[in-house]
Design a protein around this motif. Structure first.
Motif, mmCIF file in Angstrom:
data_model
loop_
_atom_site.group_PDB
_atom_site.id
_atom_site.type_symbol
_atom_site.label_atom_id
_atom_site.label_comp_id
_atom_site.label_asym_id
_atom_site.label_seq_id
_atom_site.Cartn_x
_atom_site.Cartn_y
_atom_site.Cartn_z
ATOM 1 N N THR A 50 -21.414 15.890 21.598
ATOM 2 C CA THR A 50 -21.814 16.048 20.202
ATOM 3 C C THR A 50 -22.841 14.988 19.792
ATOM 4 O OG1 THR A 50 -19.859 14.759 19.521
ATOM 5 C CG2 THR A 50 -19.671 17.161 19.506
ATOM 6 N N GLY A 51 -22.658 13.755 20.282
ATOM 7 C CA GLY A 51 -23.634 12.712 19.998
ATOM 8 C C GLY A 51 -24.979 13.006 20.620
ATOM 9 N N PHE A 52 -24.968 13.554 21.832
ATOM 10 C CA PHE A 52 -26.199 13.919 22.528
ATOM 11 C C PHE A 52 -26.928 15.021 21.765
ATOM 12 C CE2 PHE A 52 -28.972 15.749 25.623
ATOM 13 C CZ PHE A 52 -29.221 14.768 26.560
ATOM 14 N N LEU A 53 -26.188 16.040 21.335
ATOM 15 C CA LEU A 53 -26.798 17.168 20.626
ATOM 16 C C LEU A 53 -27.365 16.758 19.276
ATOM 17 C CD1 LEU A 53 -24.155 19.935 21.395
ATOM 18 C CD2 LEU A 53 -26.445 19.763 22.352
ATOM 19 N N GLN A 54 -26.717 15.790 18.630
ATOM 20 C CA GLN A 54 -27.158 15.350 17.306
ATOM 21 C C GLN A 54 -28.048 14.114 17.368
ATOM 22 O OE1 GLN A 54 -23.463 14.865 15.183
ATOM 23 N NE2 GLN A 54 -22.857 16.992 15.489
ATOM 24 N N ASP A 55 -28.400 13.692 18.591
ATOM 25 C CA ASP A 55 -29.296 12.555 18.805
ATOM 26 C C ASP A 55 -28.754 11.283 18.143
ATOM 27 O OD1 ASP A 55 -31.515 11.302 19.850
ATOM 28 O OD2 ASP A 55 -32.771 11.722 18.123
ATOM 29 N N ARG A 56 -27.466 11.023 18.364
ATOM 30 C CA ARG A 56 -26.837 9.803 17.851
ATOM 31 C C ARG A 56 -26.426 8.928 19.020
ATOM 32 N NH1 ARG A 56 -22.238 10.185 15.957
ATOM 33 N NH2 ARG A 56 -21.716 12.373 16.272
ATOM 34 N N LYS A 57 -26.698 7.625 18.915
ATOM 35 C CA LYS A 57 -26.386 6.693 19.995
ATOM 36 C C LYS A 57 -25.205 5.786 19.671
ATOM 37 C CE LYS A 57 -31.147 6.585 21.698
ATOM 38 N NZ LYS A 57 -32.326 5.732 22.023
ATOM 39 N N HIS A 58 -24.693 5.880 18.460
ATOM 40 C CA HIS A 58 -23.581 5.019 18.054
ATOM 41 C C HIS A 58 -22.509 5.864 17.378
ATOM 42 C CE1 HIS A 58 -26.023 1.487 18.947
ATOM 43 N NE2 HIS A 58 -27.005 2.052 18.257
ATOM 44 N N LEU A 59 -21.267 5.421 17.542
ATOM 45 C CA LEU A 59 -20.157 6.121 16.907
ATOM 46 C C LEU A 59 -20.096 5.796 15.428
ATOM 47 C CD1 LEU A 59 -17.264 5.624 19.505
ATOM 48 C CD2 LEU A 59 -18.625 7.670 19.126
ATOM 49 N N GLN A 60 -19.771 6.796 14.635
ATOM 50 C CA GLN A 60 -19.477 6.553 13.236
ATOM 51 C C GLN A 60 -18.071 5.962 13.126
ATOM 52 O OE1 GLN A 60 -19.990 10.363 11.379
ATOM 53 N NE2 GLN A 60 -22.185 10.450 11.817
ATOM 54 N N LYS A 61 -17.815 5.275 12.039
ATOM 55 C CA LYS A 61 -16.529 4.579 11.898
ATOM 56 C C LYS A 61 -15.346 5.529 12.031
ATOM 57 C CE LYS A 61 -18.213 0.731 9.071
ATOM 58 N NZ LYS A 61 -18.104 0.024 7.766
ATOM 59 N N ILE A 62 -15.451 6.681 11.411
ATOM 60 C CA ILE A 62 -14.328 7.620 11.442
ATOM 61 C C ILE A 62 -14.084 8.179 12.836
ATOM 62 C CG2 ILE A 62 -15.674 9.696 10.920
ATOM 63 C CD1 ILE A 62 -13.339 10.526 9.057
ATOM 64 N N GLU A 63 -15.125 8.161 13.686
ATOM 65 C CA GLU A 63 -14.982 8.712 15.037
ATOM 66 C C GLU A 63 -14.116 7.834 15.940
ATOM 67 O OE1 GLU A 63 -18.951 11.434 15.703
ATOM 68 O OE2 GLU A 63 -19.123 9.275 16.052
ATOM 69 N N TRP A 64 -13.886 6.602 15.557
ATOM 70 C CA TRP A 64 -13.011 5.749 16.346
ATOM 71 C C TRP A 64 -11.571 6.248 16.311
ATOM 72 C CZ3 TRP A 64 -14.602 2.363 19.821
ATOM 73 C CH2 TRP A 64 -15.903 1.855 19.712
ATOM 74 N N LEU A 65 -11.243 7.098 15.331
ATOM 75 C CA LEU A 65 -9.893 7.668 15.266
ATOM 76 C C LEU A 65 -9.606 8.573 16.467
ATOM 77 C CD1 LEU A 65 -9.678 8.587 11.463
ATOM 78 C CD2 LEU A 65 -8.574 6.667 12.638
ATOM 79 N N HIS A 66 -10.645 9.029 17.138
ATOM 80 C CA HIS A 66 -10.444 9.849 18.335
ATOM 81 C C HIS A 66 -9.724 9.070 19.433
ATOM 82 C CE1 HIS A 66 -12.726 13.407 17.141
ATOM 83 N NE2 HIS A 66 -13.644 12.614 16.625
ATOM 84 N N PHE A 67 -9.738 7.754 19.347
ATOM 85 C CA PHE A 67 -9.143 6.946 20.408
ATOM 86 C C PHE A 67 -7.718 6.483 20.077
ATOM 87 C CE2 PHE A 67 -13.730 6.531 20.977
ATOM 88 C CZ PHE A 67 -13.836 6.875 22.309
ATOM 89 N N VAL A 68 -7.117 7.086 19.049
ATOM 90 C CA VAL A 68 -5.705 6.796 18.746
ATOM 91 C C VAL A 68 -4.807 7.169 19.932
ATOM 92 C CG1 VAL A 68 -3.752 7.432 17.274
ATOM 93 C CG2 VAL A 68 -5.980 6.904 16.247
ATOM 94 N N PRO A 69 -4.995 8.355 20.576
ATOM 95 C CA PRO A 69 -4.179 8.655 21.765
ATOM 96 C C PRO A 69 -4.343 7.618 22.881
ATOM 97 C CG PRO A 69 -5.242 10.649 20.973
ATOM 98 C CD PRO A 69 -5.844 9.509 20.201
ATOM 99 N N THR A 70 -5.539 7.062 23.002
ATOM 100 C CA THR A 70 -5.769 6.023 24.010
ATOM 101 C C THR A 70 -4.950 4.784 23.686
ATOM 102 O OG1 THR A 70 -8.048 6.840 24.207
ATOM 103 C CG2 THR A 70 -7.540 4.714 25.222
ATOM 104 N N LEU A 71 -4.915 4.415 22.421
ATOM 105 C CA LEU A 71 -4.111 3.264 22.005
ATOM 106 C C LEU A 71 -2.633 3.518 22.290
ATOM 107 C CD1 LEU A 71 -3.862 0.527 20.585
ATOM 108 C CD2 LEU A 71 -3.780 1.767 18.397
ATOM 109 N N LEU A 72 -2.164 4.725 22.015
ATOM 110 C CA LEU A 72 -0.767 5.063 22.313
ATOM 111 C C LEU A 72 -0.498 5.002 23.816
ATOM 112 C CD1 LEU A 72 -0.240 8.084 19.872
ATOM 113 C CD2 LEU A 72 0.563 5.727 19.599
#
Length: 370
Positions: A50-72
């Motif tokens: 999604t970042g590649f398609l939207q030409d974004r190189k940095h995560l938005q703050k809210i996107e860090w929530l995707h890593f909650v399963p990783t923290l668990l």
């Protein structure tokens, strides 16, 4: 993002070898080490595409929530002093018989369903979310990728989807009470990986700018001529070769040398209007100046302050802005953009917004209002 995905895949290969070899202690260490990567990989897969398609190189703050399963997952594998110890012989047996997504033996703090239900749902959920995002962007021409980026992302998406779905097949077969042998799936994974490697050996340019060097090395310089180049630039080049050692990791130039190279690049770009050539690459510029490619890239980034693509697109946008008032009543915006050197609508729209902050229609409407 890609490194996390590759680490997760590497971890699966290592643990496969260990449970086949009957090494429970090593299996325990590597399985726990790579478990957080397993839970991070689906999110990284989604965020990378999604970042590649939207030409974004940095995560938005809210996107860090995707890593909650990783923290668990990290909390899950921490060696808590629990009354019940993990039976890694049983873990190895279940992995060998049923595969990764069927592990029902306890491996950490959380109950077994954290693994055998949580991971499949995570993989399937992010896989669906990724494809939905890709399909939605197809209906937005201004966000379509240029040909090279499109080839890479489609290749990556298809290969990753295949391997993820292949990992989910044993779950479906077991649910349908269809007998299977897990070894066969390991062999299928290896054969599929071999086919992917053969394909990439046949078409290595698909990795250009994404996994390999950021230079289109498939194109050969047309000539080594220095006609039209300022003699002072050649003397600067000679002086640099004799006085300044060049290494692959670090390039050192005097301020005067940087200014001289940058002036020559701008001069030849503007005089010959090289930006109007659709397929003009940094390797072509290097050939015209008789300079190493990495020197050209270094000067553009250091002295001009842009990467090569943004720099040449800046010239194209400037040309477009000059031509649009003269030709807008005769030909379309896309046709003028093509004359300016853009070979796809997506590249033009992205470059225009990057240079002006607005899309073309909004930009000209704003200009007319003033």
């Amino acid at each position: 993002m890609l490194s996390v995905i590759f680490f997760a895949r590497f971890g699966q290969i290592i643990t496969s070898l260990l449970f086949k070899a009957g090494e429970p202690h090593a299996l325990a260490f590597f399985h726990q080490t790579f478990t957080p990567f397993y839970y991070a990989a689906p999110a990284c897969f989604y965020l990378y595409i999604t970042g590649f398609l939207q030409d974004r190189k940095h995560l938005q703050k809210i996107e860090w929530l995707h890593f909650v399963p990783t923290l668990l997952a990290i909390i899950h594998v921490i060696p808590w002093h629990l009354p019940v110890t993990n039976d890694w012989n049983l873990v190895g047996t279940q992995l060998a018989q049923n595969g990764y997504f069927s592990l029902k033996a306890k491996t950490g703090l959380f109950p077994p369903y954290f693994h055998y239900i949580g991971r499949p749902l995570l993989v399937l959920g992010y896989l669906c979310a990724t494809w939905i995002t890709v399909m939605r962007l197809k209906n937005k021409p201004q966000q379509l990728l240029e040909s090279e980026g499109r080839k890479w992302i489609i290749f990556f998406l298809r290969v990753a989807t295949f391997f993820q779905l292949l990992g989910l097949v044993p779950i479906i077969l077991r649910f349908l009470h269809i007998p299977y042998v897990n070894t066969y799936f390991i062999v299928m994974n290896c054969l599929a990986l071999l086919l992917v490697l053969l394909y990439t050996l046949h078409k290595p340019y698909i990795f250009y700018g994404y996994l390999l060097v950021a230079v289109d090395w498939t194109k050969k310089p047309t000539s080594k001529q220095t006609t039209g180049i300022d003699p002072g630039l050649i003397s600067l080049k000679t002086e640099n070769q004799t006085r300044t050692p060049i290494t692959a990791k670090k390039i050192k130039f005097l301020d005067a040398q940087l200014a001289g190279y940058a002036f020559a690049m701008k001069e030849i770009m503007e005089r010959e209007q090289l930006y109007l050539v659709h397929d003009f690459q940094i390797i072509d510029l290097a050939a015209k100046l008789n300079l190493p490619i990495h020197h050209c890239s270094f000067v553009i980034n250091k002295q001009i302050g842009k990467n090569f693509r943004d720099w040449i697109n800046g010239y194209r946008i400037d040309y477009f802005l000059k031509q649009y008032p003269l030709k807008s009543d005769k030909i379309t915006i896309e046709a003028i953009a093509s004359e300016a050197g853009f070979k796809s609508q997506a590249t033009f729209y992205n470059a225009f917004k990057k240079e002006t902050g607005l899309m073309p229609t909004a930009y000209f409407a704003h200009e007319l209002s003033h």
